[in-house]
Design a protein around this motif. Structure first.
Motif, PDB file in Angstrom:
ATOM      1  N   PRO A  91       3.434  22.866 -70.773  1.00 28.17           N
ATOM      2  CA  PRO A  91       2.173  22.150 -70.556  1.00 28.17           C
ATOM      3  C   PRO A  91       1.465  22.743 -69.338  1.00 28.17           C
ATOM      4  O   PRO A  91       2.099  22.993 -68.312  1.00 28.17           O
ATOM      5  N   GLN A  92       0.186  23.015 -69.456  1.00 26.36           N
ATOM      6  CA  GLN A  92      -0.492  23.775 -68.401  1.00 26.36           C
ATOM      7  C   GLN A  92      -1.935  23.313 -68.259  1.00 26.36           C
ATOM      8  O   GLN A  92      -2.883  23.961 -68.715  1.00 26.36           O
ATOM      9  N   ALA A  93      -2.057  22.166 -67.597  1.00 27.50           N
ATOM     10  CA  ALA A  93      -3.375  21.550 -67.427  1.00 27.50           C
ATOM     11  C   ALA A  93      -4.339  22.433 -66.641  1.00 27.50           C
ATOM     12  O   ALA A  93      -5.554  22.348 -66.824  1.00 27.50           O
ATOM     13  N   SER A 111      -7.244  12.866 -70.834  1.00 23.31           N
ATOM     14  CA  SER A 111      -6.532  11.899 -69.986  1.00 23.31           C
ATOM     15  C   SER A 111      -5.034  12.138 -70.095  1.00 23.31           C
ATOM     16  O   SER A 111      -4.554  12.691 -71.083  1.00 23.31           O
ATOM     17  N   LYS A 112      -4.314  11.710 -69.086  1.00 17.23           N
ATOM     18  CA  LYS A 112      -2.873  11.928 -69.063  1.00 17.23           C
ATOM     19  C   LYS A 112      -2.169  11.301 -70.271  1.00 17.23           C
ATOM     20  O   LYS A 112      -1.297  11.909 -70.883  1.00 17.23           O
ATOM     21  N   GLU A 113      -2.570  10.084 -70.658  1.00 17.72           N
ATOM     22  CA  GLU A 113      -1.916   9.388 -71.778  1.00 17.72           C
ATOM     23  C   GLU A 113      -2.148  10.148 -73.092  1.00 17.72           C
ATOM     24  O   GLU A 113      -1.215  10.395 -73.850  1.00 17.72           O
ATOM     25  N   ASP A 114      -3.422  10.499 -73.350  1.00 15.41           N
ATOM     26  CA  ASP A 114      -3.718  11.214 -74.593  1.00 15.41           C
ATOM     27  C   ASP A 114      -3.062  12.590 -74.596  1.00 15.41           C
ATOM     28  O   ASP A 114      -2.557  13.048 -75.625  1.00 15.41           O
ATOM     29  N   GLY A 115      -3.073  13.237 -73.452  1.00 13.39           N
ATOM     30  CA  GLY A 115      -2.460  14.571 -73.356  1.00 13.39           C
ATOM     31  C   GLY A 115      -0.976  14.512 -73.644  1.00 13.39           C
ATOM     32  O   GLY A 115      -0.434  15.360 -74.362  1.00 13.39           O
ATOM     33  N   LEU A 116      -0.332  13.504 -73.104  1.00 14.05           N
ATOM     34  CA  LEU A 116       1.111  13.342 -73.304  1.00 14.05           C
ATOM     35  C   LEU A 116       1.418  13.123 -74.786  1.00 14.05           C
ATOM     36  O   LEU A 116       2.361  13.702 -75.334  1.00 14.05           O
ATOM     37  N   GLY A 120       3.415  15.811 -77.204  1.00 20.51           N
ATOM     38  CA  GLY A 120       4.601  15.425 -77.972  1.00 20.51           C
ATOM     39  C   GLY A 120       4.464  15.788 -79.443  1.00 20.51           C
ATOM     40  O   GLY A 120       5.388  16.324 -80.060  1.00 20.51           O
ATOM     41  N   ALA A 121       3.275  15.522 -79.994  1.00 20.39           N
ATOM     42  CA  ALA A 121       3.030  15.849 -81.400  1.00 20.39           C
ATOM     43  C   ALA A 121       3.076  17.358 -81.620  1.00 20.39           C
ATOM     44  O   ALA A 121       3.644  17.846 -82.603  1.00 20.39           O
ATOM     45  N   PHE A 122       2.495  18.095 -80.684  1.00 19.65           N
ATOM     46  CA  PHE A 122       2.472  19.567 -80.773  1.00 19.65           C
ATOM     47  C   PHE A 122       3.898  20.120 -80.764  1.00 19.65           C
ATOM     48  O   PHE A 122       4.261  20.962 -81.593  1.00 19.65           O
TER      49      PHE A 122
END
Lengths: 169, 169
Positions: A91-93, A111-116, A120-122
């Motif tokens: 992960p590389q914001a 956002s952090k929640e959506d990114g997380l 996970g799905a990725f």
């Protein structure tokens, strides 16, 4: 690939590796740091922007894992699924950064929640595709390892040529 | 940074490192491979597109070396010139790739001759800026190392967090 002019929803940098090792848990008072490692394969640095959706993930994973970016022993370009190659997902914001003067801004990052959730799905889809791919099916030892979202990505990379590629979706 | 919709003339990926080592000459029949190495600093992967010019180089180098991308010992973000940090410059034509189906195409990449000239100018300017920068002026041992244009870029990277950034010009 996102068309010119469209703001991308995800940005990915790909590097080929002979070996790559990533910290997934920093050392604590009572515990040693924990690492994951892959041998030959591809490192995927990934960043999601605002607007990225779960729906994009299958197409994105399929594109990344089927691109012919990897040099086989015979010198032919093949996909990481065909190599056979493993995957290290990082992960590389910071990839979402945009320079303003001398500073980098990350206003378009998800956002952090959506990114997380998307991360996970990725990762799950990469695992599925690798498992179903030609190398795994023919018994090659390939694996998906990944970093911890939000952590510092302490990394060692050893490559015979990173062949760094950029993909946007 | 190139504006959205403009085709970029140069693409750069930046990674922070604790140490990085790059092959500059492969092993021959009678000779061992040669490497260059930096300690703490920044790895600059660079690719030029058609339309890149010598005139762009000073602004580009100044932007890259003055961006506050590097975490100082106190945790503050500073430029590589302030860190003090060294530079490893890696020519990386693959960064110009554009996916068409499963293959990567490099039709917008600059010609080899022009790329070689611009790469040389870029490296020279980085050396000048680093030499004139605050760290070198105060006696820190910082250096610019670089790969050989057109070679395979055999690389070992060790990082506490690559903080991968993309810049286009």
């Amino acid at each position: 690939m996102a068309e010119k002019g469209d703001a991308p929803a995800a940005r990915v940098v790909l590097q080929q590796c002979l070996q790559a090792r990533l910290q997934v848990k920093p050392a604590g008072d009572q515990s040693e740091a924990q690492f994951v490692q892959i041998d030959r394969g591809m490192v995927i640095y990934i960043c999601f922007f605002k607007g990225a959706t779960d729906d994009m993930m299958p197409k994105m994973v399929s594109a990344l894992l089927n691109l012919r970016l990897c040099e086989s022993d015979s010198g032919k370009l093949v996909s990481v699924l065909e190599l056979p190659g493993s995957l290290l997902i990082v992960p590389q914001a910071t990839l979402g950064g945009k320079a303003k003067g001398r500073a980098m801004q990350y206003h378009n990052n998800i956002s952090k929640e959506d990114g997380l959730r998307l991360y996970g799905a990725f990762v799950s889809l990469c695992e599925e595709e690798l498992r179903a791919g030609p190398s795994a099916q023919s018994g090659a030892e390939v694996t998906v390892k990944h970093g911890t979202y939000g952590n510092r990505q302490v990394l060692k990379l050893d490559t015979n040529g990173p062949y760094t590629h950029l993909m946007e979706f």
